[in-house]
Design an enzyme around this catalytic site. Structure first.
Site, PDB file in Angstrom:
ATOM      1  N   ASP A  66       1.017  -1.199  -0.009  1.00 26.14           N
ATOM      2  CA  ASP A  66       0.163  -0.028  -0.135  1.00 26.14           C
ATOM      3  C   ASP A  66       0.912   1.180  -0.138  1.00 26.14           C
ATOM      4  O   ASP A  66       0.351   2.233  -0.420  1.00 26.14           O
ATOM      5  CB  ASP A  66      -1.084   0.020   1.296  1.00 26.14           C
ATOM      6  CG  ASP A  66      -0.354  -0.099   2.590  1.00 26.14           C
ATOM      7  OD1 ASP A  66       0.884  -0.208   2.654  1.00 26.14           O
ATOM      8  OD2 ASP A  66      -1.105   0.016   3.473  1.00 26.14           O
ATOM      9  N   GLU A 137      -1.217  -5.317   8.580  1.00 26.14           N
ATOM     10  CA  GLU A 137      -0.474  -4.979   9.420  1.00 26.14           C
ATOM     11  C   GLU A 137      -0.899  -5.111  10.877  1.00 26.14           C
ATOM     12  O   GLU A 137      -2.235  -5.304  11.201  1.00 26.14           O
ATOM     13  CB  GLU A 137      -0.210  -3.483   9.587  1.00 26.14           C
ATOM     14  CG  GLU A 137       0.547  -3.095   8.201  1.00 26.14           C
ATOM     15  CD  GLU A 137       0.820  -1.513   7.951  1.00 26.14           C
ATOM     16  OE1 GLU A 137       0.421  -0.707   9.078  1.00 26.14           O
ATOM     17  OE2 GLU A 137       1.178  -1.058   6.890  1.00 26.14           O
ATOM     18  N   GLU A 204       9.636  -4.298  10.029  1.00 23.56           N
ATOM     19  CA  GLU A 204       9.924  -3.091   9.343  1.00 23.56           C
ATOM     20  C   GLU A 204      10.255  -2.234  10.698  1.00 23.56           C
ATOM     21  O   GLU A 204       9.730  -1.783  11.500  1.00 23.56           O
ATOM     22  CB  GLU A 204       8.616  -2.407   8.560  1.00 23.56           C
ATOM     23  CG  GLU A 204       9.059  -0.947   8.216  1.00 23.56           C
ATOM     24  CD  GLU A 204       7.962  -0.535   7.345  1.00 23.56           C
ATOM     25  OE1 GLU A 204       6.836  -1.180   6.930  1.00 23.56           O
ATOM     26  OE2 GLU A 204       8.202   0.627   6.793  1.00 23.56           O
TER      27      GLU A 204
HETATM   28  O1  KIV Z   1       3.628  -1.081   1.474  1.00 21.13           O
HETATM   29  C1  KIV Z   1       4.824  -1.585   1.571  1.00 21.13           C
HETATM   30  O2  KIV Z   1       5.543  -1.176   0.422  1.00 21.13           O
HETATM   31  C2  KIV Z   1       5.289  -2.255   2.750  1.00 21.13           C
HETATM   32  C3  KIV Z   1       6.659  -2.830   2.708  1.00 21.13           C
HETATM   33  C4  KIV Z   1       7.326  -1.632   2.850  1.00 21.13           C
HETATM   34  C5  KIV Z   1       7.069  -4.015   3.506  1.00 21.13           C
HETATM   35  O3  KIV Z   1       4.405  -2.859   3.279  1.00 21.13           O
END
Ligand code: KIV
Length: 289
Positions: A66, A137, A204
């Site tokens: 996202d 998430e 992350e």
């Molecule tokens: O949205 C994204 O690109 C992500 C990555 C940074 C892991 O969640």
């Protein structure tokens, strides 16, 4: 499932998808056995068909993140990203790839209310894109949802540590886990997500020691971003690692400087248009002699 496939008679189908077996969620999960990963998992973000074509031969997983909210749409955060956007870009990436497992992010607001809401959104993503997994998430609070999805045929990629959809609660994008209590919470989150059935987990923006501890203490592979070289794999936002932006976060290594190279190419084009030196005889249609 998307009803469209690439038109292989056009120049834009190169390289053409080759028939073969895609990476699967069980194959990714099996990369880590008895706490050890032989070959680290290579993951990059992709939002478009063309980028997917270029990345696919080199990656185990393509993530339709996202982060496209900021990278493609110029939005201030991932919060405004919609299911419609994720489905459109997810389908494009599936069309442009044939080897890597494609995972699609569940956008903010599409899964947090209840496991039933999450199932409905994830099922739509899978039907409309043809992807093989979704990412969401959250840690302990999402365990029940991950458990339900994985027991209803939807492979889940977890995401703990710095979770950008929670930016308004976290207060920014700074690295997490500097204090003991927060470090312990991240480790507990990763364990909860693993126990709930996620086949791999993105960690992350955390202190290196926290990521190393997580990688050593949960069974599924840990894919790091701003985390640790001890993770079982790594992911970056492709446009960041290619140097498409002037500024990048500390954890990004730039493997190219595409922004500069694109600027130079476009300046040359503009000069040639203005001086009428483009197009030349090579680029125009004339009656055949
Ligand atoms: O949205 C994204 O690109 C992500 C990555 C940074 C892991 O969640």
């Amino acid at each position: 499932m998307s009803t469209f496939t690439i038109d292989t008679s056009t120049s834009r189908a190169t390289p053409s998808p080759v028939p073969g077996k895609r990476m699967t969620a069980p194959a990714i999960r099996a990369r880590k056995a008895d706490g050890k990963t032989g070959q680290p998992i290579v993951m990059l973000t992709a939002y478009t068909m063309r980028m997917a074509q270029l990345l696919d031969p080199h990656c185990d997983m393509l993530l339709v993140g996202d982060s496209l909210g900021q990278v493609i749409y110029g939005l201030p955060s991932t919060i405004p990203v919609t299911l419609d956007m994720m489905c459109a870009h997810g389908a494009a990436v599936v069309r442009g790839s044939w080897h890597a497992l494609v995972g699609v992010d569940m956008p903010f607001g599409s899964y947090e209310a209840s496991p039933a809401q999450a199932f409905e959104s994830a099922a739509r993503i899978m039907k409309e894109t043809g992807c093989a997994a979704v990412k969401l998430e959250g840690g302990e609070a999402m365990a029940e949802t991950i458990d339900l999805l994985t027991h209803r045929g939807i492979p889940v990629i977890g995401h703990v540590g710095l979770t950008p959809q929670a930016v308004n609660v976290l207060g920014g994008y700074g690295a997490r886990g500097r204090e003991d209590r927060e470090a312990e919470k991240i480790i507990a989150d990763a364990k909860a997500v693993a126990d709930a059935g996620a086949f791999c987990i993105v960690v992350e923006g955390v202190m290196e020691a926290v990521a190393t501890e997580v990688a050593g203490s949960v069974a599924p592979p840990i894919i790091g971003i701003g985390a640790s070289a001890d993770c079982d794999g790594q992911v970056l936002v492709t446009e960041d690692m290619l140097g498409m932006f002037e500024r990048t976060p500390r954890f990004v290594k730039r493997y190219d400087d595409l922004a500069t190279r694109i600027g130079e190419a476009v300046r040359t084009y503009a000069d040639e248009v203005r001086s009428r030196s483009f197009p030349t005889a090579d680029q125009i249609y004339r009656p055949k002699p």
